[in-house]
Design a protein around this motif. Structure first.
Motif, mmCIF file in Angstrom:
data_model
loop_
_atom_site.group_PDB
_atom_site.id
_atom_site.type_symbol
_atom_site.label_atom_id
_atom_site.label_comp_id
_atom_site.label_asym_id
_atom_site.label_seq_id
_atom_site.Cartn_x
_atom_site.Cartn_y
_atom_site.Cartn_z
ATOM 1 N N LYS A 85 8.320 30.229 -30.757
ATOM 2 C CA LYS A 85 9.748 30.403 -31.013
ATOM 3 C C LYS A 85 10.017 31.823 -31.523
ATOM 4 C CE LYS A 85 14.022 29.060 -31.898
ATOM 5 N NZ LYS A 85 15.010 29.418 -30.922
ATOM 6 N N GLN A 111 9.664 34.236 -28.667
ATOM 7 C CA GLN A 111 10.820 34.096 -27.754
ATOM 8 C C GLN A 111 12.052 34.791 -28.352
ATOM 9 O OE1 GLN A 111 12.205 30.083 -27.189
ATOM 10 N NE2 GLN A 111 12.949 30.532 -25.149
ATOM 11 N N ASP A 112 12.283 34.577 -29.640
ATOM 12 C CA ASP A 112 13.418 35.195 -30.304
ATOM 13 C C ASP A 112 13.263 36.719 -30.371
ATOM 14 O OD1 ASP A 112 14.541 32.719 -30.659
ATOM 15 O OD2 ASP A 112 14.016 32.571 -32.797
#
Length: 57
Positions: A50, A53-54
């Motif tokens: 995550k 991805q961010d």
């Protein structure tokens, strides 16, 4: 077989059962610990994915 022998045999039988039960509990605890580590690793990987991805967005 005398009475003393019967008690001795029963004591040995119970000791063996106790030993087997203790080993079974140890094995179960070890497996639960491994499962917890696996889940923690999966959670850590999910957080890292995550974050990546961010960060890439």
């Amino acid at each position: 077989m005398g009475m003393a022998d019967q008690f001795k045999d029963k004591a040995q039988e119970l000791a063996e059962k106790a030993k087997q039960a203790a080993q079974g509990a140890k094995d179960e605890a070890s497996e639960r610990g491994q499962q917890a580590q696996d889940k923690a690793g999966e959670a850590q990987q999910a957080v890292q994915d995550k974050f990546d991805q961010d960060y890439e967005s």
